[in-house]
Design a protein around this motif. Structure first.
Motif, PDB file in Angstrom:
ATOM      1  N   GLY A  12      27.571  74.238  38.671  1.00  9.41           N
ATOM      2  CA  GLY A  12      28.213  75.349  39.391  1.00  9.41           C
ATOM      3  C   GLY A  12      27.473  76.629  39.092  1.00  9.41           C
ATOM      4  O   GLY A  12      26.890  76.794  38.000  1.00  9.41           O
ATOM      5  N   GLY A  13      27.484  77.536  40.055  1.00  7.07           N
ATOM      6  CA  GLY A  13      26.714  78.769  39.946  1.00  7.07           C
ATOM      7  C   GLY A  13      27.081  79.638  38.759  1.00  7.07           C
ATOM      8  O   GLY A  13      26.206  80.189  38.081  1.00  7.07           O
ATOM      9  N   SER A  14      28.393  79.760  38.473  1.00  6.06           N
ATOM     10  CA  SER A  14      28.779  80.666  37.383  1.00  6.06           C
ATOM     11  C   SER A  14      28.302  80.129  36.044  1.00  6.06           C
ATOM     12  O   SER A  14      27.813  80.889  35.198  1.00  6.06           O
ATOM     13  N   HIS A 120      32.688  85.800  39.855  1.00  6.37           N
ATOM     14  CA  HIS A 120      31.617  85.036  40.504  1.00  6.37           C
ATOM     15  C   HIS A 120      31.893  84.671  41.957  1.00  6.37           C
ATOM     16  O   HIS A 120      30.963  84.508  42.729  1.00  6.37           O
ATOM     17  N   THR A 122      34.914  82.231  43.916  1.00  4.08           N
ATOM     18  CA  THR A 122      36.216  81.679  44.291  1.00  4.08           C
ATOM     19  C   THR A 122      37.320  82.081  43.307  1.00  4.08           C
ATOM     20  O   THR A 122      38.489  81.978  43.641  1.00  4.08           O
ATOM     21  N   ASN A 173      23.038  87.904  40.926  1.00  4.85           N
ATOM     22  CA  ASN A 173      22.487  86.670  40.334  1.00  4.85           C
ATOM     23  C   ASN A 173      20.989  86.867  40.136  1.00  4.85           C
ATOM     24  O   ASN A 173      20.374  87.727  40.772  1.00  4.85           O
ATOM     25  N   GLU A 281      30.800  82.836  50.394  1.00  6.00           N
ATOM     26  CA  GLU A 281      29.722  82.727  49.391  1.00  6.00           C
ATOM     27  C   GLU A 281      29.543  84.112  48.797  1.00  6.00           C
ATOM     28  O   GLU A 281      29.020  85.008  49.449  1.00  6.00           O
ATOM     29  N   SER A 282      29.985  84.290  47.563  1.00  8.57           N
ATOM     30  CA  SER A 282      29.948  85.654  47.024  1.00  8.57           C
ATOM     31  C   SER A 282      28.531  86.138  46.781  1.00  8.57           C
ATOM     32  O   SER A 282      28.243  87.321  46.891  1.00  8.57           O
ATOM     33  N   PHE A 283      27.624  85.231  46.453  1.00  8.93           N
ATOM     34  CA  PHE A 283      26.216  85.619  46.313  1.00  8.93           C
ATOM     35  C   PHE A 283      25.313  84.589  46.982  1.00  8.93           C
ATOM     36  O   PHE A 283      24.588  84.897  47.922  1.00  8.93           O
ATOM     37  N   GLY A 284      25.344  83.342  46.476  1.00 10.81           N
ATOM     38  CA  GLY A 284      24.490  82.286  47.033  1.00 10.81           C
ATOM     39  C   GLY A 284      23.298  81.999  46.128  1.00 10.81           C
ATOM     40  O   GLY A 284      22.146  82.105  46.551  1.00 10.81           O
ATOM     41  N   LEU A 285      23.603  81.605  44.878  1.00 12.29           N
ATOM     42  CA  LEU A 285      22.530  81.316  43.912  1.00 12.29           C
ATOM     43  C   LEU A 285      21.574  80.246  44.442  1.00 12.29           C
ATOM     44  O   LEU A 285      20.354  80.329  44.240  1.00 12.29           O
TER      45      LEU A 285
HETATM   46  O1  GMT Z   1      32.877  78.988  43.791  1.00 12.05           O
HETATM   47  C1  GMT Z   1      32.119  78.048  43.715  1.00 12.05           C
HETATM   48  O2  GMT Z   1      31.964  77.229  44.577  1.00 12.05           O
HETATM   49  C2  GMT Z   1      31.372  77.870  42.456  1.00 12.05           C
HETATM   50  C3  GMT Z   1      31.071  79.198  41.877  1.00 12.05           C
HETATM   51  C4  GMT Z   1      30.856  79.003  40.449  1.00 12.05           C
HETATM   52  O3  GMT Z   1      31.479  79.740  39.755  1.00 12.05           O
HETATM   53  O4  GMT Z   1      30.162  78.127  40.012  1.00 12.05           O
HETATM   54  O5  GMT Z   1      29.975  79.812  42.572  1.00 12.05           O
HETATM   55  C5  GMT Z   1      30.060  81.181  42.772  1.00 12.05           C
HETATM   56  O6  GMT Z   1      29.249  81.797  41.792  1.00 12.05           O
HETATM   57  C6  GMT Z   1      27.842  81.761  42.009  1.00 12.05           C
HETATM   58  C7  GMT Z   1      27.154  82.448  40.825  1.00 12.05           C
HETATM   59  O7  GMT Z   1      27.515  83.787  40.734  1.00 12.05           O
HETATM   60  C8  GMT Z   1      27.496  82.423  43.339  1.00 12.05           C
HETATM   61  O8  GMT Z   1      26.112  82.418  43.549  1.00 12.05           O
HETATM   62  C9  GMT Z   1      28.210  81.636  44.447  1.00 12.05           C
HETATM   63  O9  GMT Z   1      27.959  82.289  45.674  1.00 12.05           O
HETATM   64  C10 GMT Z   1      29.706  81.597  44.192  1.00 12.05           C
HETATM   65  N1  GMT Z   1      30.341  80.677  45.155  1.00 12.05           N
HETATM   66  C11 GMT Z   1      31.170  81.108  46.103  1.00 12.05           C
HETATM   67  O10 GMT Z   1      31.463  82.275  46.256  1.00 12.05           O
HETATM   68  C12 GMT Z   1      31.726  80.054  47.004  1.00 12.05           C
END
Ligand code: GMT
Length: 374
Positions: A12-14, A120, A122, A173, A281-285
């Protein structure tokens, strides 16, 4: 500095950002203490200055649901006290920011543990909005000593949805551009597409919010004009439905479901276009990593994606679910070599100038100093 980091340790991105940040800070001489229920997935090698503290969970017949947030708070107190942490940086508000608040309160009188929460995605746009979490998320954000968000979009959403007046610093990111870089992947290209087909790629956790099925619908349209394959990397709840859809649309032979993969850089380099048609998609890593390899991106116009991708320069952006337009953009990139190479260069340059780890990690360090100074 002695820094505690709490994040989700799974894919996961965070978790990825939190772990890469910890690794970079450790290389710069800071002492990093990860506190989570398992070793973060990008932390599989021993590194100097990095310590891992596992949150142990005990079960008891009365506890129908595991009390992770409370066990985490206790572990935070223990680590902060005995390792003499200067600050605790938690990634993803739920439940980490709440556990950190509890730990901070428990330590009052002994030490002033500063807490920084990074929002991050969601945690703010989806889960945090549920009535059972909203008041707690709002409270935990307000009680943090510092709050960062990964995009301007996410900052605005937090302020509006939770009615927050607190200062939020936008720290995007980042990526290691020495690892995620353009390189020759002809051999892999040939294995994936033996007849010289073009290659589209998508990586995600296959959750509904990612709209993975859109990538299959895009492929179905694209292959009517250009021979192409689609690589789907990752796994999650929507995978079976995507497999079913690709059979229904008659493109199963052109879609490769590769599951979770470690050799991401190689796979990205084998691709011609990266697809990210997310609902939110808050950023899109994932898109950032592709761009760092010089892969142009076709995305939906949501969240922080337009802050990352320059439309008509490093990629193309279309409305959510506009499969026709996204397919046209993909075909444009696959059939116009000159344009493709301009986009590719521009994607890489944009990452080097704005999202390299050497720009963003010092930014976090400055922010830590500001919060500690206050
Ligand atoms: O929300 C998720 O699907 C996973 C989430 C995470 O916490 O792993 O991803 C979010 O955090 C990433 C890192 O900052 C961002 O790049 C992603 O865009 C973000 N996902 C969403 O906003 C859906």
């Amino acid at each position: 500095m002695k820094i505690g980091i709490t994040c989700y340790p799974t894919y996961g991105g965070s978790g990825a950002i939190a772990t890469e940040l910890g690794k970079e800070l450790a290389l710069k001489g800071h002492e990093i203490h990860f506190i989570s229920y398992a070793l973060p997935f990008r932390l599989h090698h021993f590194m100097e200055n990095i310590y891992f503290h596992e949150v142990e969970m005990s079960s008891y017949p009365l506890f129908e649901f595991p009390l992770y947030s409370l066990a985490l708070a206790s572990k935070m107190v223990e680590v902060a006290e005995f390792e003499k942490l200067d600050l605790l940086h938690v990634h993803y508000a739920i439940p980490h920011a709440s556990s950190a608040f509890l730990a901070k309160e428990m330590l009052k009188g002994k030490k002033d543990l500063k807490v920084i929460t990074t929002l991050h995605g969601t945690d703010i746009t989806l889960v945090g909005l549920e009535p059972s979490f909203l008041p707690l998320v709002k409270f935990s954000i307000e009680k943090s000593d510092g709050v960062t968000a990964v995009s301007r979009f996410l900052k605005e959403k937090t302020i509006i949805n939770y009615n927050i007046e607190k200062e939020i610093e936008v720290i995007p990111n980042f990526v290691d551009t020495n690892v995620y870089k353009p390189e020759n992947a002809d051999l892999l290209k040939q294995t994936i597409a033996p007849n010289g087909e073009k290659i589209l790629i998508h990586t995600s956790n296959f959750r509904q919010v990612k709209r993975v099925s859109d990538t299959i619908r895009i492929l179905e349209k694209v292959i009517k004009e250009v021979p192409a394959k689609l690589l789907l990397i990752g796994d999650g709840p929507d995978r079976s439905e995507c497999e079913r859809l690709s059979r229904e649309l008659g493109v199963y032979e052109s879609v490769k479901f590769l599951g979770k993969q470690d050799a991401l850089v190689e796979l990205l380099n084998a691709a011609d276009v990266f697809l990210i048609p997310s609902q939110s998609e808050s950023f899109g890593l994932a898109a950032l990593e592709a761009m760092s390899c010089g892969i142009p991106v076709v995305s939906s116009s949501v969240g922080g994606l337009p802050e990352l991708i320059r439309h008509n320069e490093s990629g193309f952006i279309a409305e959510i679910g506009d499969i026709d337009r996204m397919s046209k953009y993909v075909v444009e990139l696959l059939t116009n070599d000159k344009r493709h190479s301009m986009f590719s260069q521009s994607a890489r340059n944009r990452v080097l100038a704005n999202f390299d780890k050497n720009i963003v990690v010092p930014w976090y360090e400055r922010y830590y100093e500001k919060v500690l100074g206050a």
